[in-house]
Every structure is written in structure tokens, then in C-alpha cells.
Write a protein that holds these residues in place. Structure first.
Motif, PDB file in Angstrom:
ATOM      1  N   LEU A  40       0.747  -1.032  -0.377  1.00 49.38           N
ATOM      2  CA  LEU A  40       0.141   0.218  -0.505  1.00 49.38           C
ATOM      3  C   LEU A  40       1.110   1.062   0.223  1.00 49.38           C
ATOM      4  O   LEU A  40       0.477   1.777  -0.902  1.00 49.38           O
ATOM      5  N   VAL A  41       1.509   1.080   0.479  1.00 49.53           N
ATOM      6  CA  VAL A  41       2.936   2.536   1.077  1.00 49.53           C
ATOM      7  C   VAL A  41       3.523   2.385  -0.537  1.00 49.53           C
ATOM      8  O   VAL A  41       3.593   3.607  -1.358  1.00 49.53           O
ATOM      9  N   VAL A  42       3.975   1.781  -1.001  1.00 51.73           N
ATOM     10  CA  VAL A  42       4.511   1.380  -2.274  1.00 51.73           C
ATOM     11  C   VAL A  42       3.535   1.927  -3.245  1.00 51.73           C
ATOM     12  O   VAL A  42       4.169   2.825  -4.530  1.00 51.73           O
ATOM     13  N   ALA A  43       2.574   1.662  -3.604  1.00 57.29           N
ATOM     14  CA  ALA A  43       1.045   2.175  -4.454  1.00 57.29           C
ATOM     15  C   ALA A  43       0.964   3.016  -4.135  1.00 57.29           C
ATOM     16  O   ALA A  43       0.943   4.218  -5.096  1.00 57.29           O
ATOM     17  N   LEU A  44       0.811   4.254  -3.052  1.00 60.15           N
ATOM     18  CA  LEU A  44       0.939   5.468  -2.511  1.00 60.15           C
ATOM     19  C   LEU A  44       1.944   6.464  -3.352  1.00 60.15           C
ATOM     20  O   LEU A  44       1.321   7.483  -4.499  1.00 60.15           O
ATOM     21  N   VAL A  45       2.738   6.385  -2.887  1.00 63.35           N
ATOM     22  CA  VAL A  45       4.336   6.532  -3.593  1.00 63.35           C
ATOM     23  C   VAL A  45       3.870   6.609  -5.224  1.00 63.35           C
ATOM     24  O   VAL A  45       4.558   7.867  -5.704  1.00 63.35           O
ATOM     25  N   VAL A  46       4.301   5.707  -5.901  1.00 66.13           N
ATOM     26  CA  VAL A  46       3.342   5.449  -7.360  1.00 66.13           C
ATOM     27  C   VAL A  46       2.803   6.318  -7.704  1.00 66.13           C
ATOM     28  O   VAL A  46       2.968   7.212  -8.985  1.00 66.13           O
ATOM     29  N   PHE A  47       2.194   5.840  -7.232  1.00 66.91           N
ATOM     30  CA  PHE A  47       0.505   6.784  -7.661  1.00 66.91           C
ATOM     31  C   PHE A  47       1.030   8.452  -7.536  1.00 66.91           C
ATOM     32  O   PHE A  47       0.547   8.942  -8.707  1.00 66.91           O
ATOM     33  N   LEU A  48       1.464   9.146  -6.464  1.00 65.56           N
ATOM     34  CA  LEU A  48       1.497  11.051  -6.552  1.00 65.56           C
ATOM     35  C   LEU A  48       2.854  11.174  -7.154  1.00 65.56           C
ATOM     36  O   LEU A  48       2.674  11.408  -7.428  1.00 65.56           O
ATOM     37  N   VAL A  49       3.607   9.777  -7.280  1.00 67.95           N
ATOM     38  CA  VAL A  49       5.124  10.019  -8.320  1.00 67.95           C
ATOM     39  C   VAL A  49       3.853  10.602  -9.732  1.00 67.95           C
ATOM     40  O   VAL A  49       4.389  11.266 -10.624  1.00 67.95           O
ATOM     41  N   LEU A  50       3.107   9.590 -10.315  1.00 64.00           N
ATOM     42  CA  LEU A  50       2.735   8.924 -11.644  1.00 64.00           C
ATOM     43  C   LEU A  50       1.781  10.575 -12.103  1.00 64.00           C
ATOM     44  O   LEU A  50       1.525  11.677 -12.483  1.00 64.00           O
ATOM     45  N   ARG A  51       0.731  11.106 -10.667  1.00 66.18           N
ATOM     46  CA  ARG A  51       0.194  12.127 -10.527  1.00 66.18           C
ATOM     47  C   ARG A  51       1.142  13.281 -10.514  1.00 66.18           C
ATOM     48  O   ARG A  51      -0.287  14.492 -11.793  1.00 66.18           O
ATOM     49  N   SER A  52       1.701  13.430 -10.402  1.00 62.78           N
ATOM     50  CA  SER A  52       2.767  14.716 -10.411  1.00 62.78           C
ATOM     51  C   SER A  52       3.605  14.965 -12.059  1.00 62.78           C
ATOM     52  O   SER A  52       3.384  15.540 -12.185  1.00 62.78           O
ATOM     53  N   VAL A  53       3.905  13.541 -12.658  1.00 68.11           N
ATOM     54  CA  VAL A  53       4.391  13.446 -13.814  1.00 68.11           C
ATOM     55  C   VAL A  53       3.215  14.084 -15.001  1.00 68.11           C
ATOM     56  O   VAL A  53       4.043  15.020 -15.230  1.00 68.11           O
ATOM     57  N   PHE A  54       2.220  13.403 -14.606  1.00 70.83           N
ATOM     58  CA  PHE A  54       1.524  13.864 -15.401  1.00 70.83           C
ATOM     59  C   PHE A  54       0.577  15.066 -15.515  1.00 70.83           C
ATOM     60  O   PHE A  54      -0.260  15.789 -16.128  1.00 70.83           O
ATOM     61  N   SER A  55       0.443  15.543 -14.564  1.00 71.73           N
ATOM     62  CA  SER A  55       0.457  17.214 -14.347  1.00 71.73           C
ATOM     63  C   SER A  55       1.141  17.728 -14.559  1.00 71.73           C
ATOM     64  O   SER A  55       0.428  19.027 -15.035  1.00 71.73           O
ATOM     65  N   ARG A  56       2.049  17.793 -14.462  1.00 72.17           N
ATOM     66  CA  ARG A  56       3.526  18.943 -14.814  1.00 72.17           C
ATOM     67  C   ARG A  56       3.100  18.797 -16.599  1.00 72.17           C
ATOM     68  O   ARG A  56       3.658  19.648 -17.291  1.00 72.17           O
ATOM     69  N   SER A  57       2.841  17.802 -17.050  1.00 74.32           N
ATOM     70  CA  SER A  57       3.069  18.121 -18.590  1.00 74.32           C
ATOM     71  C   SER A  57       2.178  18.773 -19.245  1.00 74.32           C
ATOM     72  O   SER A  57       1.708  18.786 -19.952  1.00 74.32           O
TER      73      SER A  57
END
Length: 59
Positions: A40-57
Motif C-alpha cells: 500500500l505504501v509503495v502503491a501510494l508513492v507510485v500513484f503520487l509520482v505518476l500524478r505529479s508527472v502527468f500534471s506537469r506535462s
């Protein structure tokens, strides 16, 4: 050996076998919960990273 002594030895052996089994089950459940928490912790970190990458693009 008296009958009481034999039943005491059988009771001790049964108690050790049951305790061994219960501890095995308990550790299996605890290990599953620990793995689930890590996932769950790793999935949350990956989700936040992906959301951050896609919101910047999008900007």
C-alpha cells in the motif's frame, strides 16, 4: 510410570504441537499484513509520482 504421568506427558506434547501450529499461523498472518502495508505504501508513492508527472506535462 503412573497413568497421571503418561497423561501429563501426552498433554505437554499436545500443548507444544498446538502452540507450534498457532505460532506458525500467527506469523503467517502478521507477515501477510506487513506485506500488504508495504504494498500500500509503495502503491501510494507510485500513484503520487505518476500524478505529479502527468500534471506537469499538461501545463
Amino acid at each position: 510410570m503412573t497413568k497421571n504421568t503418561i497423561w501429563t506427558i501426552v498433554g505437554v506434547i499436545a500443548a507444544v504441537v498446538i502452540a507450534w501450529w498457532l505460532v506458525g499461523v500467527l506469523f503467517s498472518v502478521l507477515w501477510f499484513i506487513a506485506k500488504l502495508a508495504i504494498v500500500l505504501v509503495v502503491a501510494l508513492v507510485v500513484f503520487l509520482v505518476l500524478r505529479s508527472v502527468f500534471s506537469r506535462s499538461d501545463v
